[in-house]
Design an enzyme around this catalytic site. Structure first.
Site, mmCIF file in Angstrom:
data_model
loop_
_atom_site.group_PDB
_atom_site.id
_atom_site.type_symbol
_atom_site.label_atom_id
_atom_site.label_comp_id
_atom_site.label_asym_id
_atom_site.label_seq_id
_atom_site.Cartn_x
_atom_site.Cartn_y
_atom_site.Cartn_z
ATOM 1 N N GLY A 39 -13.887 -4.431 3.492
ATOM 2 C CA GLY A 39 -12.779 -5.202 2.950
ATOM 3 C C GLY A 39 -12.558 -6.453 3.779
ATOM 4 O O GLY A 39 -12.967 -6.517 4.952
ATOM 5 N N CYS A 67 0.815 -1.213 0.000
ATOM 6 C CA CYS A 67 0.000 0.000 0.000
ATOM 7 C C CYS A 67 0.845 1.257 0.000
ATOM 8 O O CYS A 67 0.355 2.334 -0.353
ATOM 9 C CB CYS A 67 -0.942 0.009 1.199
ATOM 10 S SG CYS A 67 -0.111 0.012 2.798
#
Length: 435
Positions: A189, A50
């Site tokens: 998620g 990320c």
């Protein structure tokens, strides 16, 4: 054999650039495959998380490979060259090895000492192995990086130097909305970070955990692991109205939660604050939600500011010493690999001499029967093997020293070995010859 890393991370690029550069799924596969197909690149591994995008490669030509990797990054991320290059870093050989080892130990992470990066590095190697882009050099490099990371977490207290992104985010949550014990959390998620968030929230005493994911079954598995509940993704807005905390990390290419959605939820709960923790890159949540009343938004950039001082802790210095030791160890392995073709060429030369002399002996003594010829041949080969054993073992040992490769040059000179013959030795033959 030159190890090269070209990449960008939260240390060199703003989140807006990292957000544009983020790759998911097939995008990672395509970039890795294209890089590895370049003429000057022998092996490649892609580490995409990320907050970093790095390509590690074993290359023949430094400048050509850097240019090729940079071009591939622009093509696959969609970033213009002038927008990308100011944020790229390039390391090679020892510096590249050192960089990967630091990454594996968590020294280069946004939250110092976090162990999740080890799983991401392992996944990067697994993908490269699956696609056939990792060979002997990068397999050894990444495997050692994983060992270094485990050693750092075992021998030091680097784990305490920094906390997980989720834990740091929850500290911010309690500052914004008070104790989270008994509160309701909505997690959007169901990947590894979301699962970590769910487990951390449960340990912190959150009363109710709701998981929303596009694949319901996957969300249900995460929910079951923490005693939570799963909902279809299209019920996210409904669940948002009941939540005290929203944690989102989906890896989606666009926004998952927009401002209108949050505003609608807040109208149903006047006077009740909402804390939003956006751990995704690209962002899952429209950053404009921070302008809404009673809403507090914390993203990766804010977390980075909170943990900046962790790098001054004593455990960091201990890990840095471990990294230095392991870099020296890997450099020794590299030198031993470089000397191996010379050893193989020497043994091949000895085999040629033995074969030639046995042919001459057969011509001079035709009366020898097959059993006698075999006995003579075995005796000659044993003599040659014994004579070569000590110098070949010693040259491989000495090759691990900083000046070790020069011993291979001496060996080539002493035995008049053809440099082209040495260069022609393949990796499999090298393995066989030095075992």
């Amino acid at each position: 054999m030159t190890i090269l890393v070209v990449g960008l991370s939260h240390r060199t690029a703003p989140l807006s650039v990292l957000e544009q550069a983020a790759l998911t799924g097939d995008g990672v596969d395509r970039l890795l495959t294209d890089v590895a197909a370049a003429e000057t690149i022998g092996e490649a591994v892609l580490l995409a998380t990320c907050n970093r995008l790095e390509i590690y490669a074993d290359v023949e030509k430094f400048h050509t490979s850097v240019a090729g990797i940079t071009q591939a990054l622009t093509q696959h991320t969609g970033l213009a060259l002038e927008a990308l290059t100011p944020h790229l870093y390039v390391h090679y050989d020892e510096r590249a090895v050192q960089h990967l080892f630091r990454v594996a130990c968590g020294l280069d992470s946004m939250v110092v000492g976090e162990a999740q990066i080890l799983g991401q590095i392992k996944g990067a190697l697994a993908l490269a192995q699956k696609l056939g882009t990792a060979g002997r050099v990068l397999n050894e490099l990444v495997q050692q990086a994983l060992r270094v990371g485990k050693r750092a977490h075992t021998e030091t207290e680097i784990d305490k130097a920094g906390q997980s992104l989720v834990t740091v985010g929850l500290e911010a949550a309690e500052e914004a909305i008070g104790p989270i014990t008994g509160k309701t959390a909505l997690i959007v998620g169901a990947g590894s970070v979301s699962a970590l968030a769910a487990a951390t929230l449960r340990r912190a005493g959150v009363g109710r955990i709701v998981i929303a994911n596009r694949t319901y079954e996957r969300g249900a598995r995460v929910a079951a692991s923490v005693g939570g509940e799963a909902i279809p993704f299209d019920r996210t807005g409904e669940a948002l109205a009941d939540a005290d905390l929203l944690v989102s990390c989906t890896g989606a290419a666009g926004l998952v939660i927009d401002t209108d959605q949050v505003a609608a939820a807040m109208r149903q709960r006047p006077g009740r604050p909402l804390f939003v923790l956006d751990l995704a890159l690209p962002h899952d949540v429209d950053q404009a939600v921070a302008d809404l009343e009673e809403v507090t938004l914390v993203n990766l950039e804010r977390i980075s500011e909170r943990v900046a001082d962790d790098r001054r802790l004593p455990s960091v210095e201990q890990v840095q010493r471990i990294v230095a030791e392991e870099v020296a160890e890997f450099a020794g392995w590299q030198r031993s690999v470089r000397v191996a073709p010379t050893v193989v060429a020497l043994r091949a030369r000895a085999a040629e001499v033995v074969a030639s002399e046995l042919d001459r002996l057969a011509g001079r003594l035709p009366e020898l029967d097959e059993r006698q010829r075999d006995e003579v041949a075995q005796t000659v080969r044993r003599v040659v093997d014994k004579l070569l054993h000590t110098p070949t073992v010693r040259v491989k040992e000495m090759a691990r020293r900083p000046d070790g490769v020069s011993y291979a040059d001496v060996l080539r000179e002493l035995f008049d070995l053809d440099p082209q013959a040495v260069e022609a030795v393949t990796a499999p033959e090298t393995e066989e010859g030095v075992s």
